[in-house]
Design a protein around this motif. Structure first.
Motif, PDB file in Angstrom:
ATOM      1  N   ILE A   1      -5.326  -7.654 -11.556  1.00  0.00           N
ATOM      2  CA  ILE A   1      -5.254  -6.622 -10.518  1.00  0.00           C
ATOM      3  C   ILE A   1      -4.342  -5.522 -11.032  1.00  0.00           C
ATOM      4  O   ILE A   1      -3.128  -5.713 -11.218  1.00  0.00           O
ATOM      5  CB  ILE A   1      -4.703  -7.201  -9.197  1.00  0.00           C
ATOM      6  CG1 ILE A   1      -5.509  -8.442  -8.783  1.00  0.00           C
ATOM      7  CG2 ILE A   1      -4.756  -6.139  -8.093  1.00  0.00           C
ATOM      8  CD1 ILE A   1      -4.907  -9.181  -7.624  1.00  0.00           C
TER       9      ILE A   1
ATOM     10  N   THR B   1       4.928  -9.378   2.102  1.00  0.00           N
ATOM     11  CA  THR B   1       5.149  -8.631   0.863  1.00  0.00           C
ATOM     12  C   THR B   1       6.281  -9.264   0.078  1.00  0.00           C
ATOM     13  O   THR B   1       7.337  -9.594   0.644  1.00  0.00           O
ATOM     14  CB  THR B   1       5.474  -7.162   1.169  1.00  0.00           C
ATOM     15  OG1 THR B   1       4.402  -6.583   1.936  1.00  0.00           O
ATOM     16  CG2 THR B   1       5.658  -6.367  -0.119  1.00  0.00           C
TER      17      THR B   1
ATOM     18  N   THR C   1     -10.075  -8.543  -2.706  1.00  0.00           N
ATOM     19  CA  THR C   1     -10.325  -9.236  -1.440  1.00  0.00           C
ATOM     20  C   THR C   1     -11.345 -10.346  -1.652  1.00  0.00           C
ATOM     21  O   THR C   1     -12.372 -10.134  -2.310  1.00  0.00           O
ATOM     22  CB  THR C   1     -10.841  -8.266  -0.374  1.00  0.00           C
ATOM     23  OG1 THR C   1      -9.848  -7.260  -0.127  1.00  0.00           O
ATOM     24  CG2 THR C   1     -11.141  -8.997   0.937  1.00  0.00           C
TER      25      THR C   1
ATOM     26  N   THR D   1      -6.598 -10.745   1.035  1.00  0.00           N
ATOM     27  CA  THR D   1      -6.423  -9.543   0.219  1.00  0.00           C
ATOM     28  C   THR D   1      -5.057  -9.576  -0.447  1.00  0.00           C
ATOM     29  O   THR D   1      -4.050  -9.880   0.197  1.00  0.00           O
ATOM     30  CB  THR D   1      -6.541  -8.270   1.077  1.00  0.00           C
ATOM     31  OG1 THR D   1      -7.826  -8.228   1.698  1.00  0.00           O
ATOM     32  CG2 THR D   1      -6.347  -7.022   0.226  1.00  0.00           C
ATOM     33  N   ILE D   2      -5.029  -9.241  -1.735  1.00  0.00           N
ATOM     34  CA  ILE D   2      -3.773  -9.021  -2.443  1.00  0.00           C
ATOM     35  C   ILE D   2      -3.804  -7.603  -2.985  1.00  0.00           C
ATOM     36  O   ILE D   2      -4.704  -7.229  -3.744  1.00  0.00           O
ATOM     37  CB  ILE D   2      -3.550 -10.064  -3.566  1.00  0.00           C
ATOM     38  CG1 ILE D   2      -2.300  -9.708  -4.373  1.00  0.00           C
ATOM     39  CG2 ILE D   2      -4.754 -10.210  -4.470  1.00  0.00           C
ATOM     40  CD1 ILE D   2      -1.895 -10.778  -5.379  1.00  0.00           C
ATOM     41  N   ALA D   3      -2.844  -6.784  -2.524  1.00  0.00           N
ATOM     42  CA  ALA D   3      -2.736  -5.378  -2.947  1.00  0.00           C
ATOM     43  C   ALA D   3      -1.547  -5.256  -3.887  1.00  0.00           C
ATOM     44  O   ALA D   3      -0.422  -5.622  -3.535  1.00  0.00           O
ATOM     45  CB  ALA D   3      -2.567  -4.476  -1.733  1.00  0.00           C
ATOM     46  N   ASN D   4      -1.788  -4.725  -5.076  1.00  0.00           N
ATOM     47  CA  ASN D   4      -0.737  -4.618  -6.099  1.00  0.00           C
ATOM     48  C   ASN D   4      -0.150  -3.213  -6.093  1.00  0.00           C
ATOM     49  O   ASN D   4      -0.731  -2.269  -6.624  1.00  0.00           O
ATOM     50  CB  ASN D   4      -1.320  -4.944  -7.475  1.00  0.00           C
ATOM     51  CG  ASN D   4      -0.255  -4.905  -8.557  1.00  0.00           C
ATOM     52  OD1 ASN D   4       0.944  -4.922  -8.266  1.00  0.00           O
ATOM     53  ND2 ASN D   4      -0.686  -4.843  -9.808  1.00  0.00           N
TER      54      ASN D   4
ATOM     55  N   LYS E   1      -4.330  -1.187  -7.167  1.00  0.00           N
ATOM     56  CA  LYS E   1      -5.614  -1.790  -6.796  1.00  0.00           C
ATOM     57  C   LYS E   1      -5.403  -3.020  -5.913  1.00  0.00           C
ATOM     58  O   LYS E   1      -4.303  -3.527  -5.783  1.00  0.00           O
ATOM     59  CB  LYS E   1      -6.399  -2.185  -8.056  1.00  0.00           C
ATOM     60  CG  LYS E   1      -6.694  -1.027  -8.991  1.00  0.00           C
ATOM     61  CD  LYS E   1      -7.629  -0.011  -8.332  1.00  0.00           C
ATOM     62  CE  LYS E   1      -7.992   1.107  -9.315  1.00  0.00           C
ATOM     63  NZ  LYS E   1      -8.917   2.088  -8.712  1.00  0.00           N
ATOM     64  N   GLN E   2      -6.483  -3.468  -5.322  1.00  0.00           N
ATOM     65  CA  GLN E   2      -6.426  -4.686  -4.519  1.00  0.00           C
ATOM     66  C   GLN E   2      -7.693  -5.500  -4.707  1.00  0.00           C
ATOM     67  O   GLN E   2      -8.734  -4.982  -5.113  1.00  0.00           O
ATOM     68  CB  GLN E   2      -6.225  -4.366  -3.039  1.00  0.00           C
ATOM     69  CG  GLN E   2      -7.395  -3.657  -2.365  1.00  0.00           C
ATOM     70  CD  GLN E   2      -7.113  -3.382  -0.899  1.00  0.00           C
ATOM     71  OE1 GLN E   2      -5.966  -3.212  -0.493  1.00  0.00           O
ATOM     72  NE2 GLN E   2      -8.168  -3.348  -0.084  1.00  0.00           N
TER      73      GLN E   2
ATOM     74  N   GLN F   1       3.876  -6.642  -4.326  1.00  0.00           N
ATOM     75  CA  GLN F   1       2.535  -7.156  -3.999  1.00  0.00           C
ATOM     76  C   GLN F   1       2.494  -7.550  -2.509  1.00  0.00           C
ATOM     77  O   GLN F   1       3.378  -8.263  -2.037  1.00  0.00           O
ATOM     78  CB  GLN F   1       2.163  -8.376  -4.857  1.00  0.00           C
ATOM     79  CG  GLN F   1       1.845  -8.036  -6.305  1.00  0.00           C
ATOM     80  CD  GLN F   1       3.106  -7.766  -7.131  1.00  0.00           C
ATOM     81  OE1 GLN F   1       4.110  -8.464  -6.960  1.00  0.00           O
ATOM     82  NE2 GLN F   1       3.052  -6.764  -7.994  1.00  0.00           N
ATOM     83  N   THR F   2       1.476  -7.066  -1.816  1.00  0.00           N
ATOM     84  CA  THR F   2       1.295  -7.379  -0.403  1.00  0.00           C
ATOM     85  C   THR F   2       0.099  -8.311  -0.246  1.00  0.00           C
ATOM     86  O   THR F   2      -0.978  -8.055  -0.798  1.00  0.00           O
ATOM     87  CB  THR F   2       1.062  -6.100   0.419  1.00  0.00           C
ATOM     88  OG1 THR F   2       2.227  -5.265   0.331  1.00  0.00           O
ATOM     89  CG2 THR F   2       0.801  -6.425   1.883  1.00  0.00           C
TER      90      THR F   2
END
Length: 586
Positions: free
Chosen positions: A314, A177, A321, A201-204, A318-319, A182-183
């Protein structure tokens, strides 16, 4: 005087063929390496570069909108064992390979192929495909992101893992992270063979939308220096893939260095990577996914293949993948074909450079492989394959023998014509053609089986040289590897003298047997009417002995078996029709 002139002409012609063959063979029939020198996969066995290029592992040909990560200083070359001992790794273990994932950079940079040995020695270490950065043969796969206005993980990022070992039953997820919320996650899965699936995966979780793109790359330091492992007219080694709707075999390492901006770009990719004779490292997007791709040389002695996806927005909360796949393993025909059928990887089996005669070579391989599985000895499988081919070609060979027999029957008439018109060559040729027509003889009919043998021989050559299934397969006694040349040379007294003869003089036991069997076969054929041809046919068996000596022992075994079967067939026909053998003596 005429006899001496004919002999000199025959010798000069034979010498021209023998010397010219070296040039032809180097371009179209590179000889296999000896079984005790196949010691490396992931790099050269020559001098090591002094340092690792500072750009190695950094994406070179991607549309990066933000500032590129800081380029690290060049690294001094270190042993692989020393780099692996530093830790921060997740082990990889499957029935086909072992290795580890480097948590620094999330790189797959340690792969050994446990089913294959570097040499024919039983205690030889397994083949190493991937090696970490900072080593002589650095070679690895990496996946990552490019983004605008946010930090993304790079080559020096330390990832956190939620598992202890990657196996077919236990996936591993890495995560990191940044400071803006952002992870990034990578879920690695692996099957029982050589395919690794990486779900990115990028999770915002930040307050604003971000724009990001994901990519996958393979980075390689150095290229093969062994001449038997380099690109040739018949075997492609180097950058390859299924790109812009076709298999790429016409790009090599030098092409990347000489290309504009040291990069060759493609608008679509089914897969791409680097191929060696027996091994492949490739990156593969998800089935049907649209990506752009490139092959490049970021720095001297450093080569890279990669694909990238379009940038996507993004929104907060949201994320996104994406899925990338990595092949790292042996080019087993059945494995590559299963990935084509089950995973939808277009033309992955073309990593084996079958060439124009794939339609013929693949059936030859499948039959030979099936025979090998039945009898358990590759040499016996080659002999059985030869017998099957001879049976299938029996009608044609019978026609050849019939033509030869007719030639023997009319040989006294031919000699009489030659004596009558020895001072008028055009008239002699005219009368010979009339004789052939009257006796219903086709003098070229005997050439057909030889012409048919050429594609069979070439197909077997490609199978022996290219397919991993044939690598290091023994026969009997001193023949420990039928895909390599005969190791016993007569000129150094079968290894007792401490020198290796040059390839043109490397006459082994199999080559000598080949020459003898061909000589016996030629003796059963009707004697040529032309004196020069007579001299050439006398020299031809020993000429072929020199030409064939450097080839794989399996090819010589095929030819010897074919000669013996031909001799047996001719003897049987002579016993069945004894008048044919006696006719020329009347």
């Amino acid at each position: 005087m005429d006899d001496k002139r004919n002999l000199i002409a025959a010798i000069l012609l034979s010498a021209a063929i023998l010397l010219g063959w070296n040039f032809v063979a180097d371009r179209f029939f590179p000889t296999p390496a000896k079984p005790d020198v196949t010691t490396t996969v992931a790099g050269s066995d020559g001098a090591a570069p002094a340092v690792t290029p500072p750009t190695q592992g950094q994406p070179n040909a991607l549309p990066v909108p933000a500032a590129a990560p800081a380029v690290p200083a060049a690294q001094t070359i270190r042993p692989v064992e020393a780099v692996l001992a530093e830790g921060n790794r997740i082990p990889i273990e499957t029935p086909a390979l072992s290795g580890s994932i480097n948590l620094v950079g999330a790189r797959i940079d340690d792969i050994t192929l446990t089913k294959y040995r570097q040499t024919i020695d039983k205690d030889a270490p397994p083949v190493r495909l991937f090696a970490p950065g900072g080593t002589q043969a650095a070679y690895f796969a990496s996946i990552g992101w490019s983004a605008q206005d946010i930090a993304v993980p790079g080559a020096s990022t330390m990832w956190t893992a939620n598992g202890t070992k990657l196996t077919p039953a236990t996936p591993v997820t890495l995560s990191w992270t940044n400071r803006t919320g952002q992870t990034f996650r990578i879920e690695y899965r692996i099957d029982d063979h050589y395919l690794i699936t990486a779900k990115q995966t990028i999770a915002n979780m930040g307050p604003a939308a971000v724009s990001a793109s994901s990519y996958a790359l393979i980075d390689r330091l150095g290229k093969p220096t062994d001449p038997h492992e380099q690109d040739s007219m018949t075997i492609h080694v180097g950058p390859t893939g299924y790109l812009d709707g076709k298999s790429v075999f016409d790009t090599d390492y030098d092409d990347l260095e000489e290309a504009p901006n040291r990069t060759v770009r493609y608008s679509s990719a089914g897969w791409l990577g680097f191929t060696d004779k027996y091994w492949l490292a490739a990156i593969i997007p998800a089935k049907g996914e649209r990506v752009t791709a490139a092959m490049s040389s970021p720095a001297t002695n450093n080569y890279q293949t990669l694909f990238a996806r379009d940038f996507r927005q993004i929104a907060p909360g949201k994320q996104v993948t994406t899925t990338s796949r990595i092949f790292a393993g042996a080019k087993e025909v059945s494995t590559l074909q299963s990935y084509e059928n089950d995973q939808g990887i277009t033309r992955l089996s073309n990593a084996i450079d079958w060439g124009w005669f794939e339609f013929f070579e693949v059936p030859i391989f499948k039959l030979l492989d099936w025979l090998f599985k039945q009898v358990g000895n590759f040499g016996l499988a080659i002999m059985m394959l030869t017998l099957i081919i001879r049976v299938l070609m029996f009608p044609i060979a019978n026609r050849q023998f019939s033509s030869m027999a007719q030639m023997r029957l009319v040989q006294p008439k031919m000699k009489a014509l030659q004596e009558r018109y020895k001072d008028d060559k055009p008239k002699m040729q005219q009368e010979l053609m009339k004789l052939y027509k009257d006796e219903k003889i086709n003098p070229l009919a005997g050439c057909l089986p030889i012409l048919l043998q050429i594609p069979i021989f070439y197909a077997l050559y490609k199978v022996l040289m290219l397919t991993i299934e044939m690598r290091h397969q023994p026969f009997i006694l001193w023949i420990k590897d039928l895909s390599a040349p005969d190791p016993l040379h007569i000129l150094n007294l079968f290894g007792l003298l401490p020198f290796t003869p040059p390839s043109i003089l490397s006459i082994g036991v199999l080559a000598l047997i080949l020459g003898v069997t061909m000589w016996l076969q030629f003796r059963l054929n009707p004697q040529a009417t032309d004196p020069v041809q007579q001299q050439v046919f006398k020299i031809m068996p020993w000429l072929f002995m020199f030409i064939m000596a450097p080839f794989a022992a399996g090819l010589l075994l095929y030819w010897i078996t074919n000669n013996i079967l031909s001799i047996g067939q001719q003897q049987w026909m002579y016993r069945k029709f004894p008048a044919l053998k006696a006719a020329p003596a009347k």
